[in-house]
Design a protein around this motif. Structure first.
Motif, short mmCIF file in Angstrom:
data_model
loop_
_atom_site.label_atom_id
_atom_site.label_comp_id
_atom_site.label_asym_id
_atom_site.label_seq_id
_atom_site.Cartn_x
_atom_site.Cartn_y
_atom_site.Cartn_z
N GLY A 1 -7.62 2.19 4.23
CA GLY A 1 -6.94 3.04 4.95
C GLY A 1 -6.99 2.69 6.38
N PHE A 2 -8.24 2.29 6.86
CA PHE A 2 -8.22 1.84 8.32
C PHE A 2 -7.59 0.68 8.74
CE2 PHE A 2 -10.41 0.58 12.36
CZ PHE A 2 -10.79 1.91 12.54
N LEU A 3 -7.45 -0.04 7.71
CA LEU A 3 -6.74 -1.41 8.05
C LEU A 3 -5.11 -0.92 8.01
CD1 LEU A 3 -6.34 -4.54 8.20
CD2 LEU A 3 -6.40 -4.71 5.73
N GLN A 4 -4.60 -0.07 6.92
CA GLN A 4 -3.31 0.28 6.99
C GLN A 4 -2.83 1.07 8.36
OE1 GLN A 4 -2.49 2.23 3.34
NE2 GLN A 4 -0.34 3.12 3.84
N LYS B 1 -6.17 -3.36 11.66
CA LYS B 1 -7.33 -4.32 11.48
C LYS B 1 -8.28 -3.89 10.83
CE LYS B 1 -6.38 -5.34 16.51
NZ LYS B 1 -7.17 -4.93 18.11
N PRO B 2 -9.39 -4.60 10.17
CA PRO B 2 -10.38 -4.11 9.66
C PRO B 2 -11.47 -3.24 10.68
CG PRO B 2 -10.23 -6.54 9.18
CD PRO B 2 -9.29 -6.19 10.24
N LEU B 3 -12.04 -2.39 10.14
CA LEU B 3 -13.09 -1.67 10.66
C LEU B 3 -13.74 -2.22 12.19
CD1 LEU B 3 -14.94 0.62 8.03
CD2 LEU B 3 -13.84 1.68 10.05
N PHE B 4 -14.51 -3.30 11.70
CA PHE B 4 -15.27 -3.75 12.77
C PHE B 4 -14.56 -4.86 13.55
CE2 PHE B 4 -18.36 -1.82 10.01
CZ PHE B 4 -19.20 -0.82 10.87
N ARG C 1 -8.93 11.86 8.02
CA ARG C 1 -10.31 11.35 7.94
C ARG C 1 -10.48 9.99 8.41
NH1 ARG C 1 -9.62 14.53 3.20
NH2 ARG C 1 -11.46 16.00 2.78
N ILE C 2 -9.22 9.31 8.36
CA ILE C 2 -9.36 8.03 8.74
C ILE C 2 -9.35 8.00 10.46
CG2 ILE C 2 -7.85 5.76 9.15
CD1 ILE C 2 -9.08 6.04 6.36
N PRO D 1 0.73 -1.22 -0.03
CA PRO D 1 -0.02 -0.19 0.08
C PRO D 1 0.82 1.40 0.13
CG PRO D 1 -0.11 -1.03 2.24
CD PRO D 1 0.72 -1.91 1.06
N LYS D 2 0.30 2.34 -0.61
CA LYS D 2 0.96 3.41 -0.78
C LYS D 2 0.90 4.32 0.79
CE LYS D 2 0.54 4.10 -5.77
NZ LYS D 2 -0.20 4.91 -6.73
#
Length: 333
Positions: A264-267, A271-274, A229-230, A219-220
């Protein structure tokens, strides 16, 4: 309104309204359509057995209410699906997985522990494929049936948790899914046509999976505005842990598209959002229990667990002790 139903009762509803399923193609007895139970909504489920170990499914439903299906420990098949409309979320002791409109879900074989599958009210259109691990091994395995190293995680024993990944459908994936939905043929030509499109989709998924496992899809770095925003999305999520917004709503609030938000959240948080929310809820529960001022059922409700039993199992999985025992320990400390 949300309907909560055990998986066995859900299957029973289908059986009761489909004593005589409809044959979708007079030249193909293995192409069957089942009505969706009117108690849950309207629509149909189409099942095409392309070969003994390769099954194509098309689900087209209009649900009256949100639906939660409670499942038990079970072997999980190797499967993938493409969500053209709707949203699905699976909550178990191991993880929280989800797919939404415009995404695919890729599941390896292995063990699925008991949990809840949640489907939102409204329109759902899904194209799914089940295949046996032996078929995948025959396609891409070596002479001994062993998969390439980058794909070995897709076939696990029934005692191991299955692999799951969701991502945004590429334009090529969308193209082949649409060809399946608008197949112009019948009989044996239809079966050959559908199988070719299913295998094209499998090839696209395997290519992407191998690239991810080998690290060629790095990922960049996030731009400063995106990072802000994240972080804002995380704050909004944690402000409403008892009734969190959907991914679509969260993305709208922070002015990102859903793919950018989830990636972006995972990066940022690993972890994934939920999954992040799930772990945060349990940590909040631990802190609330330590005060000794609330019952276990009150804590479960406050942090957003609809089922006390599921909360207890999730808490035990994370902390190695039942929440009631944890509460009593701190009351007497």
């Amino acid at each position: 309104m949300t309907i909560i139903i055990p998986a066995q009762a859900h299957r029973q509803l289908f059986q009761e309204v489909n004593e005589t399923p409809q044959n979708n193609d007079p030249d193909d007895e293995l192409d069957i359509t089942y009505k969706y139970p009117q108690a849950l909504g309207e629509g149909h489920y189409r099942r095409v057995e392309l070969r003994q170990s390769l099954l194509l499914e098309i689900e087209s439903y209009q649900r009256h209410d949100n639906l939660i299906i409670q499942s038990i420990d079970r072997p999980h098949p190797l499967e993938f699906w493409f969500m053209l409309s709707g949203q699905w979320r699976e909550s178990s002791l191991w993880a929280v997985n989800e797919t939404e409109t415009g995404q695919y879900g890729f599941f390896g074989s292995g063990m699925a522990v008991r949990g809840e599958d949640e489907f939102l009210q409204g329109r759902q259109l899904l194209v799914g494929v089940h295949l046996e691990p032996e078929l995948l091994q025959s396609f891409i395995g070596n002479s001994s049936g062993e998969l390439p190293k980058a794909l070995q995680h897709l076939t696990r024993s029934p005692q191991q948790p299955y692999h799951f990944r969701s991502n945004v459908m590429t334009p090529m994936m969308q193209y082949y899914v649409q060809r399946i939905l608008h197949c112009p043929y019948q009989g044996i030509i239809k079966r050959t046509y559908l199988e070719s499109k299913v295998l094209e989709l499998l090839a696209l998924l395997l290519e992407q999976e191998a690239e991810i496992q080998m690290g060629s899809r790095t990922p960049k770095p996030l731009k400063l505005g995106t990072l802000e925003r994240i972080l804002y999305a995380r704050d909004l999520l944690l402000q409403q842990i008892d009734n969190p917004p959907s991914t679509a709503e969260l993305a709208r609030l922070v002015k990102l598209n859903e793919y950018a938000l989830k990636r972006g959240f995972l990066q940022v948080f690993g972890k994934p959002l939920f999954t992040y929310l799930h772990d945060y809820r349990l940590e909040q529960a631990r802190q609330l229990l330590e005060t000794g001022n609330m019952k276990v059922s009150e804590v479960a409700q406050k942090i957003g667990f609809a089922s006390r039993n599921y909360f207890a199992a999730a808490f035990r999985k994370k902390f190695g002790i039942n929440p009631k025992q944890y509460l009593m320990q701190h009351k007497h400390s």
